[in-house]
Design an enzyme around this catalytic site. Structure first.
Site, mmCIF file in Angstrom:
data_model
loop_
_atom_site.group_PDB
_atom_site.id
_atom_site.type_symbol
_atom_site.label_atom_id
_atom_site.label_comp_id
_atom_site.label_asym_id
_atom_site.label_seq_id
_atom_site.Cartn_x
_atom_site.Cartn_y
_atom_site.Cartn_z
ATOM 1 N N GLN A 149 0.798 -1.222 0.000
ATOM 2 C CA GLN A 149 0.000 0.000 0.000
ATOM 3 C C GLN A 149 0.830 1.270 0.000
ATOM 4 O OE1 GLN A 149 -2.553 -1.902 3.298
ATOM 5 N NE2 GLN A 149 -3.959 -0.447 2.378
ATOM 6 N N HIS A 247 1.133 -9.423 4.654
ATOM 7 C CA HIS A 247 0.011 -8.487 4.743
ATOM 8 C C HIS A 247 -0.755 -8.518 3.412
ATOM 9 C CE1 HIS A 247 -1.687 -4.724 6.736
ATOM 10 N NE2 HIS A 247 -2.312 -4.775 5.559
ATOM 11 N N GLU A 302 -4.618 -10.329 9.370
ATOM 12 C CA GLU A 302 -6.045 -10.533 9.133
ATOM 13 C C GLU A 302 -6.356 -11.806 8.339
ATOM 14 O OE1 GLU A 302 -7.788 -6.992 7.545
ATOM 15 O OE2 GLU A 302 -7.088 -5.731 9.179
#
Length: 587
Positions: A149, A247, A302
């Protein structure tokens, strides 16, 4: 070599255009009313039975009829003055037990000095006001970001494709630029250090370390050297590096022929039979190079629950890496995972069916991972009934998995209002579980952002409703009293609605984000001191506006980024956030 020169020149341009933070006399607001702020108190943590409380409020107001006559019970003051001696009137103000300023009217027997002396003589115990809680010693305050990101340099210096390079297949444009953190990391770290941030949480790109992903394939020297230099610079600036191994950016090799997969099918790569061995190999390489300087590790960010084989891979891969770090590498730092859960609160906390539905929802999302890892217990029945193809965990599995995380990392962005598919009917949940085509799958509950009184449960921004502070306190109580382990808030943040469409000055004056951060952290303090919940850290997401998996419209950053000039600008919320933390004992 020509490309390298270009990047160096660009980096120099970025540095020249950077906004600079100059320390000023102003800073965190002092709290002189807090007599104990200078004393390092330690909270008392304790487990208590959890119940859903403080999740809804409602007030009914009925106007009273105006009186038709006024009833009096004595004559008015003006008719009674002859009954009183001559009176003098004055005002005194407020007594502050911690004030060092003395009243200057000691000559007046009834002045401020005399009035203050009354309170000093009384010396009432525990004379404090609200907002006097401090964060406990050692609290980990930091900021976070992830490689895919912010780094950019997507096809540069040996990096190979990952899920994030193929997952956006709709009309949204791909971006291979992001913030060019890969080349601007020294500037960005310097900016964070100048604001007093101590912990910096980042992720390492698997495909930058191992372009061919699998064991036995060559290691990318440029990737190793890059993160080596970045970690050293973080330490040089007095900060603490916090590393995440994965991630979302799983290497392309695990998807086989599923190149055009949709985002909802991203679990396909994680359930690949070669994933676990490859992930452990990657983790060994990274930890061997950096574990001497990195004290905090997250294996996976996550993990998902919508595929039973992926769940098995997630849990066992994490456990294998944890055992390598603790047992073989003899690492003395801490290791965990980062969980995401749209915390389910019952639509009506007094409804047995709604409470059951909320517990069912939460147990699938979190209990599936947390039961084996923190309690050494099997998957919850809710998961096993919903995913009958799950791979059972043996007693040996549970013994191996149990205790492989030092704390529970959670990214608590939202809360979800939960009820059964048919209101008041618990059986409708079970009917859904046995019906693979039910529209309520996979969780078999009715999930919404609107509570029973017609209110959103938080502030709507873009496509999400971000949880209000009272839900957070309930959430922290739920986590701590269910899995009996310390909690770290590994991400928390808020995108102001329509911020990307505003002029830059309006983006920088981001008061709604400040309000979100400060109310959020105030509830964390209440959970610590009033509820006995052990919260050990909080990481703001994100340290700058970033690529949100397809576009830049949802801006979570506490810094703005011009993606043409790469100029960085601090937002108001960054100053408010660090001032709030510094005033409450975090330095």
């Amino acid at each position: 070599m020509a490309l390298l020169v270009v990047h160096i020149l660009l980096a120099g341009t970025f540095l020249a255009s950077a906004q600079v933070y100059i320390p000023a006399a102003l800073g965190p607001v002092s709290r002189p009313q807090c007599a104990t702020t200078a004393v390092q108190l330690v909270p008392k943590y304790s487990y208590t039975p959890f119940s859903f409380t403080n999740t809804d409020t409602v007030r009914y107001a009925t106007s009273r009829p105006a009186p038709t006559a006024t009833t009096t019970f004595a004559a008015p003051l003006e008719a009674l003055t002859t009954l009183l001696p001559p009176l003098s009137f004055t005002t005194w103000g407020k007594w502050d037990a911690n004030s060092t300023e003395r009243a200057r009217d000691a000559y007046d027997s009834y002045g401020r000095a005399a009035w203050t002396e009354l309170w000093r003589h009384a010396n009432p115990p525990n004379f404090t006001e609200t907002d006097c809680y401090n964060f406990p010693p050692g609290f980990e305050f930091g900021v976070a970001g992830s490689a895919s990101q912010i780094e950019g340099a997507t096809a540069d210096e040996g990096k190979a494709p990952s899920l994030m390079d193929i997952v956006i297949q709709d009309s949204r444009p791909k971006s291979y630029v992001t913030n060019e953190f890969y080349y601007c990391y020294k500037q960005d770290i310097e900016r964070l250090a100048s604001m007093g941030v101590k912990y910096f949480s980042f992720s390492i790109a698997w495909t930058r370390i191992l372009p061919f992903a699998l064991p036995g394939t060559p290691v990318n020297r440029q990737g190793i050297d890059h993160y080596n230099d970045m970690i050293n610079f973080i330490l040089e600036k007095g900060m603490i590096p916090v590393a995440t191994l994965l991630h979302f950016d799983i290497p392309l090799q695990f998807f086989g022929d599923n190149i055009s997969l949709a985002p909802t099918h991203r679990e396909i790569g994680y359930r690949n039979e070669t994933f676990s061995d490859a992930f452990l190999n990657y983790a060994k390489i990274v930890m061997a190079h950096y574990a001497d300087r990195v004290p905090l590790w997250f294996t996976i960010n996550e993990p998902f629950t919508s595929d039973a084989r992926a769940v098995d891979n997630f849990i066992k891969s994490h456990a294998r890496v944890s055992h390598f770090y603790k047992d073989e590498l003899k690492g003395t730092g801490k290791i965990s995972l980062k969980f995401s859960d749209n915390f389910g609160v019952p639509r009506n906390p007094l409804s047995e069916v709604d409470v059951f539905a909320a517990n069912h929802f939460n147990s699938i999302q979190l209990g599936t991972f947390c039961n084996p890892i923190f309690l050494g217990e099997d998957y919850p029945d809710s998961f096993k009934r919903t995913y009958p193809d799950f791979k059972p965990l043996s007693k040996q599995d549970l013994k191996y998995i149990n205790g492989t995380a030092d704390f529970l990392g959670i990214d608590p962005y939202t809360a979800t209002v939960i009820s059964s598919p048919i209101p008041g009917d618990k059986n409708s949940i079970f009917d859904c579980i046995t019906n693979s085509s039910s529209p309520y799958r996979p969780y078999c509950v009715n999930a919404t952002a609107v509570n029973q009184f017609g209110w959103n449960n938080g502030y709507r921004s873009q496509s999400y409703v971000y949880s209000t502070a009272p839900f957070l306190r309930t959430y922290l109580n739920y986590l701590y009293n269910t899995w009996h382990t310390p909690i770290s808030i590994t991400e928390f943040g808020f995108p102001v609605f329509g911020e990307s469409e505003k002029e830059l000055p309006d983006q920088l004056f981001d008061t709604p984000r400040s309000q979100y951060y400060l109310s959020f952290l105030s509830e964390v303090l209440k959970a610590i001191w009033e509820d006995g919940v052990e919260v050990i850290g909080a990481y703001a997401w994100s340290f700058q506006d970033n690529w949100e998996f397809g576009d830049y419209k949802q801006q979570f950053g506490i810094q703005a980024v011009n993606r043409t000039t790469k100029q960085r600008r601090y937002k108001k919320s960054f100053f408010d956030l660090v001032d709030f933390m510094n005033a409450r004992g975090v330095v």
